[in-house]
Motif scaffolding. Structure first.
Motif, PDB file in Angstrom:
ATOM      1  N   THR A 127      -1.442  19.448  17.054  1.00 13.12           N
ATOM      2  CA  THR A 127      -0.148  18.957  16.576  1.00 13.12           C
ATOM      3  C   THR A 127       0.475  17.995  17.586  1.00 13.12           C
ATOM      4  N   THR A 131       1.097  13.968  17.014  1.00 14.28           N
ATOM      5  CA  THR A 131       2.455  13.437  17.157  1.00 14.28           C
ATOM      6  C   THR A 131       2.494  12.287  18.149  1.00 14.28           C
ATOM      7  N   ILE A 161       8.122  13.196  15.480  1.00 17.85           N
ATOM      8  CA  ILE A 161       8.405  14.635  15.453  1.00 17.85           C
ATOM      9  C   ILE A 161       9.085  15.036  14.150  1.00 17.85           C
ATOM     10  N   VAL A 162      10.113  14.291  13.754  1.00 10.72           N
ATOM     11  CA  VAL A 162      10.826  14.653  12.525  1.00 10.72           C
ATOM     12  C   VAL A 162       9.974  14.370  11.288  1.00 10.72           C
ATOM     13  N   THR A 163       8.984  13.479  11.412  1.00  4.73           N
ATOM     14  CA  THR A 163       8.112  13.187  10.274  1.00  4.73           C
ATOM     15  C   THR A 163       7.051  14.257  10.104  1.00  4.73           C
ATOM     16  N   ILE A 164       6.393  14.643  11.187  1.00  2.00           N
ATOM     17  CA  ILE A 164       5.307  15.622  11.069  1.00  2.00           C
ATOM     18  C   ILE A 164       5.838  17.008  10.744  1.00  2.00           C
ATOM     19  N   THR A 165       7.094  17.278  11.110  1.00  2.00           N
ATOM     20  CA  THR A 165       7.701  18.562  10.744  1.00  2.00           C
ATOM     21  C   THR A 165       8.337  18.512   9.368  1.00  2.00           C
ATOM     22  N   THR A 166       8.199  17.386   8.680  1.00  2.00           N
ATOM     23  CA  THR A 166       8.719  17.166   7.323  1.00  2.00           C
ATOM     24  C   THR A 166      10.233  17.326   7.259  1.00  2.00           C
ATOM     25  N   VAL A 167      10.939  17.097   8.380  1.00  3.38           N
ATOM     26  CA  VAL A 167      12.403  17.146   8.385  1.00  3.38           C
ATOM     27  C   VAL A 167      12.961  15.837   7.850  1.00  3.38           C
ATOM     28  N   GLY A 190       1.393  16.857   8.490  1.00  2.00           N
ATOM     29  CA  GLY A 190       2.382  17.903   8.742  1.00  2.00           C
ATOM     30  C   GLY A 190       2.333  19.002   7.703  1.00  2.00           C
ATOM     31  N   ILE A 194       1.254  22.928   8.424  1.00  2.00           N
ATOM     32  CA  ILE A 194       2.098  24.061   8.045  1.00  2.00           C
ATOM     33  C   ILE A 194       1.323  25.026   7.140  1.00  2.00           C
TER      34      ILE A 194
END
Length: 258
Positions: A127, A131, A161-167, A190, A194
């Motif tokens: 991960t 990233t 970071i916000v893209t791979i965590t789907t935020v 991402g 998950i």
């Protein structure tokens, strides 16, 4: 020698694993250096670009060698279509960042035999690597765009970071075709990570429950076995006691009178 080790494709993959891993790390380095240090002399930048292309060509040659050793080329192409895709698509300028996926796949090949106990470390490292590499690719694509909001590596890293965590806060977003393709790849990655972590955790819980139930069954089996042994011993003692009583009664009986 086992049939697996006699397979020329398996022998090649084992022999080439370490050199390809080193090349993958060098590939990431020569890709990252010009992006992180845009003020480098043009000669250094050109050297990095040449090294990038040469290493990528080595990956392509390695694929051709594996294809030749596979024995069944159509089946190999069908089962390794993604490898071929990420080797061919970077020929197009907007898709050159896909070369990084080739390096990641080579690194991944060296870690497929990890045990479950090291799975968490592997997932975390993968991960982080995706990233960091995704941020590099996004910055490379977006830095020269006129309306881009991603102009420095910290901004690119935050976006990754916000893209791979789907935020997806939306404070930074790519505007180029290449940048959006990188975003698409990271979003899919991402979601996959998950799902992979969730599935592994569920599998681990199920295995733990099954192991506990198996241990309980073993304990029950041992207890029944012990009870059966005790019962046999009691029956044997009863038989011996009855025999002793019979012998004692015969000895104490008065002799018959004629």
């Amino acid at each position: 020698m086992t049939p697996t080790t006699r397979n020329p494709l398996v022998r090649w993959e084992r022999a080439s694993g370490l050199p390809l891993t080193v090349l993958s790390i060098a590939f990431l380095a020569v890709y990252a250096i010009p992006i992180l240090a845009p003020g480098l002399p043009s000669s250094v930048r050109q050297a990095c670009e040449v090294a990038n292309i040469v290493i990528w060509a080595v990956f392509g040659l390695e694929y051709v060698i594996r294809l030749g050793l596979s024995g069944n080329r159509p089946a190999f192409v069908r089962t390794h279509w993604f490898d071929l895709l990420v080797l061919v698509l970077p020929l197009l300028r907007p898709l050159r960042a896909l070369r990084l996926i080739t390096a990641l796949k080579v690194l991944n090949r060296r870690t497929q035999a990890l045990t479950r106990g090291r799975l968490a470390v592997y997932v975390a490292a993968t991960t982080v690597l995706i990233t960091v590499v995704g941020a590099l690719a996004a910055l490379d694509a977006e830095r020269a765009a006129p309306d881009s909001s991603i102009n420095t590596y910290p901004e690119a890293l935050w976006w990754a970071i916000v893209t791979i965590t789907t935020v997806g806060y939306g404070d930074y977003s790519p505007v180029t075709v290449e940048g959006r393709l990188v975003a698409l790849t990271m979003m899919i990655g991402g979601i996959g990570l998950i799902g992979f972590v969730t599935g592994s955790l569920a599998s681990w819980i199920v295995e733990r429950i099954a192991a506990d139930e198996s241990a309980d069954d073993n304990e029950t089996t041992v207890t029944r076995s012990d009870l059966a042994g005790l019962r046999d011993e009691i029956l044997q003692l009863r038989t011996e006691l009855a025999a002793l009583r019979s012998t004692s009664a015969d000895a104490q009986a008065p002799p018959d009178r004629e």
